[in-house]
Design a protein around this motif. Structure first.
Motif, PDB file in Angstrom:
ATOM      1  N   ASP A  10       0.847  -1.185   0.000  1.00 61.31           N
ATOM      2  CA  ASP A  10       0.000   0.000   0.000  1.00 61.31           C
ATOM      3  C   ASP A  10       0.890   1.245   0.000  1.00 61.31           C
ATOM      4  O   ASP A  10       1.769   1.367   0.854  1.00 61.31           O
ATOM      5  CB  ASP A  10      -0.890  -0.004   1.257  1.00 61.31           C
ATOM      6  CG  ASP A  10      -1.910   1.108   1.235  1.00 61.31           C
ATOM      7  OD1 ASP A  10      -1.504   2.284   1.219  1.00 61.31           O
ATOM      8  OD2 ASP A  10      -3.118   0.819   1.241  1.00 61.31           O
ATOM      9  N   GLU A  57       2.064  -1.353   3.949  1.00 65.37           N
ATOM     10  CA  GLU A  57       1.670  -2.710   4.338  1.00 65.37           C
ATOM     11  C   GLU A  57       1.221  -3.508   3.114  1.00 65.37           C
ATOM     12  O   GLU A  57       0.662  -2.963   2.165  1.00 65.37           O
ATOM     13  CB  GLU A  57       0.526  -2.662   5.358  1.00 65.37           C
ATOM     14  CG  GLU A  57       0.861  -1.935   6.648  1.00 65.37           C
ATOM     15  CD  GLU A  57       1.812  -2.737   7.522  1.00 65.37           C
ATOM     16  OE1 GLU A  57       1.829  -3.971   7.376  1.00 65.37           O
ATOM     17  OE2 GLU A  57       2.530  -2.124   8.326  1.00 65.37           O
ATOM     18  N   ARG A  58       1.469  -4.826   3.190  1.00 63.81           N
ATOM     19  CA  ARG A  58       0.974  -5.724   2.160  1.00 63.81           C
ATOM     20  C   ARG A  58      -0.218  -6.510   2.697  1.00 63.81           C
ATOM     21  O   ARG A  58      -0.360  -6.679   3.907  1.00 63.81           O
ATOM     22  CB  ARG A  58       2.064  -6.704   1.724  1.00 63.81           C
ATOM     23  CG  ARG A  58       3.176  -6.070   0.913  1.00 63.81           C
ATOM     24  CD  ARG A  58       4.154  -7.135   0.441  1.00 63.81           C
ATOM     25  NE  ARG A  58       5.100  -6.608  -0.531  1.00 63.81           N
ATOM     26  CZ  ARG A  58       6.220  -5.980  -0.216  1.00 63.81           C
ATOM     27  NH1 ARG A  58       6.556  -5.833   1.060  1.00 63.81           N
ATOM     28  NH2 ARG A  58       7.017  -5.501  -1.151  1.00 63.81           N
ATOM     29  N   GLY A  59      -1.045  -7.012   1.804  1.00 60.23           N
ATOM     30  CA  GLY A  59      -2.142  -7.864   2.212  1.00 60.23           C
ATOM     31  C   GLY A  59      -1.646  -9.278   2.489  1.00 60.23           C
ATOM     32  O   GLY A  59      -0.436  -9.538   2.568  1.00 60.23           O
ATOM     33  N   THR A  93      -6.612 -10.515   1.287  1.00 61.23           N
ATOM     34  CA  THR A  93      -7.318  -9.644   2.217  1.00 61.23           C
ATOM     35  C   THR A  93      -6.360  -8.624   2.778  1.00 61.23           C
ATOM     36  O   THR A  93      -5.180  -8.923   3.007  1.00 61.23           O
ATOM     37  CB  THR A  93      -7.970 -10.443   3.364  1.00 61.23           C
ATOM     38  OG1 THR A  93      -8.609  -9.531   4.273  1.00 61.23           O
ATOM     39  CG2 THR A  93      -6.940 -11.255   4.131  1.00 61.23           C
ATOM     40  N   GLU A  94      -6.887  -7.409   3.001  1.00 55.93           N
ATOM     41  CA  GLU A  94      -6.074  -6.363   3.610  1.00 55.93           C
ATOM     42  C   GLU A  94      -6.280  -6.330   5.117  1.00 55.93           C
ATOM     43  O   GLU A  94      -5.568  -5.623   5.828  1.00 55.93           O
ATOM     44  CB  GLU A  94      -6.463  -4.991   3.022  1.00 55.93           C
ATOM     45  CG  GLU A  94      -6.364  -4.910   1.511  1.00 55.93           C
ATOM     46  CD  GLU A  94      -4.935  -4.999   1.009  1.00 55.93           C
ATOM     47  OE1 GLU A  94      -4.026  -4.646   1.783  1.00 55.93           O
ATOM     48  OE2 GLU A  94      -4.731  -5.419  -0.143  1.00 55.93           O
ATOM     49  N   ASP A  95      -7.290  -7.070   5.596  1.00 55.06           N
ATOM     50  CA  ASP A  95      -7.637  -7.011   7.013  1.00 55.06           C
ATOM     51  C   ASP A  95      -7.688  -8.426   7.594  1.00 55.06           C
ATOM     52  O   ASP A  95      -8.756  -8.960   7.873  1.00 55.06           O
ATOM     53  CB  ASP A  95      -8.989  -6.314   7.192  1.00 55.06           C
ATOM     54  CG  ASP A  95      -9.308  -6.052   8.661  1.00 55.06           C
ATOM     55  OD1 ASP A  95      -8.417  -6.274   9.511  1.00 55.06           O
ATOM     56  OD2 ASP A  95     -10.439  -5.626   8.961  1.00 55.06           O
TER      57      ASP A  95
END
Length: 267
Positions: A100, A105-107, A183-185
């Motif tokens: 990102d 951060e990466r997913g 997923t990012e979360d």
């Protein structure tokens, strides 16, 4: 007199729970794709104590009501990648995802499998096998899904796959593509046993199929557990010492109460 007794008791309970979390991490140190559980100890809110036998209640002080162990939270850091040479093993490579631009951060990438009830679950354990009907499956029998969310029938273990998850059978026919989601979360993923993860967040934000053509999968490799054995053993010793310290506090209270009953009462 008994304020510390309750605090020490809650401390023992939280350290006992913490030890269970660490023991589970240690037991799964060799489980492919297993994600270590992190946890944090938090205190309950303090209570204000007031004298009740006075005309005007007067504050006495604050009472700590102890601590509790917050729920175990999986850490989705990438585990080490190990080559096995088995055609049915796959590793997911998070580092191939674009970071990102704002957070850096990466997913996190995931495989999808189908449970016996027909539900979709996710896993990072790419140590698959081929079942009696020729479907790619986990070691617990859940069938691995393709990008059309249908089980992938590969025939036997003599198939090949490219880094995007496209599978070709031994006779040259195309079996399909692995469903590789992102997923990012990952904090919304909850462990459900058998190394499976369920999505507990907003269904609209559930893991989605990763971009076509990206090289996220590596056949013949598996992702090992991300459990740090040295850190886990150190944390277990710390938890044991914490439990032991609270135990000694309770023993001191027990001796004080024994004196109050057997000696002060005779004066």
């Amino acid at each position: 007199m008994f304020r510390g007794l309750y605090t020490a008791t809650s401390g023992m309970m939280s350290q006992n729970r913490y030890q269970q979390v660490l023991t589970n991490n240690l037991a799964n140190a060799s489980t492919p794709g297993f994600k270590t559980d992190d946890s944090a100890v938090r205190s309950f809110p303090d209570q204000l104590i007031k004298a009740q036998n006075a005309n005007q209640p007067a504050p006495i002080g604050h009472l700590s009501t102890g601590v509790y162990l917050q729920e175990a939270i999986p850490s989705f850091l990438q585990g080490p990648i190990r080559e096995t040479g088995n055609a049915t093993d796959f590793a997911l490579l998070d580092e191939k995802l674009a970071a990102d631009p704002e957070t850096g951060e990466r997913g996190h990438l995931l495989f999808a499998v189908e449970t016996a009830d027909g539900d979709v679950r996710y896993t990072r354990n790419g140590q698959f096998t081929v079942d009696a009907q020729g479907f790619l499956a986990t070691s617990f029998g859940q069938r691995v899904l393709g990008d059309n969310l249908q089980p992938l029938q590969v025939g036997d273990s003599e198939f090949s796959a490219d880094d995007s998850g496209a599978i070709t059978r031994e006779d040259g026919t195309v079996a399909g593509n692995l469903w590789i989601g992102v997923t990012e979360d990952a904090g919304q993923l909850v462990k459900q046993g058998h190394n499976l993860l369920a999505w507990e967040g907003d269904p609209d934000d559930a893991p989605a199929l990763a971009a076509d053509g990206e090289r996220y999968a590596q056949q013949g490799f598996i992702e090992q557990s991300n459990v740090d054995l040295t850190r886990t053993m150190t944390d277990m010793m710390t938890a044991y010492r914490g439990f032991e310290s609270n135990q000694k506090v309770i023993q001191a209270y027990d001796r004080s109460m024994e004196k109050a009953v057997n000696e002060i009462g005779r004066v």
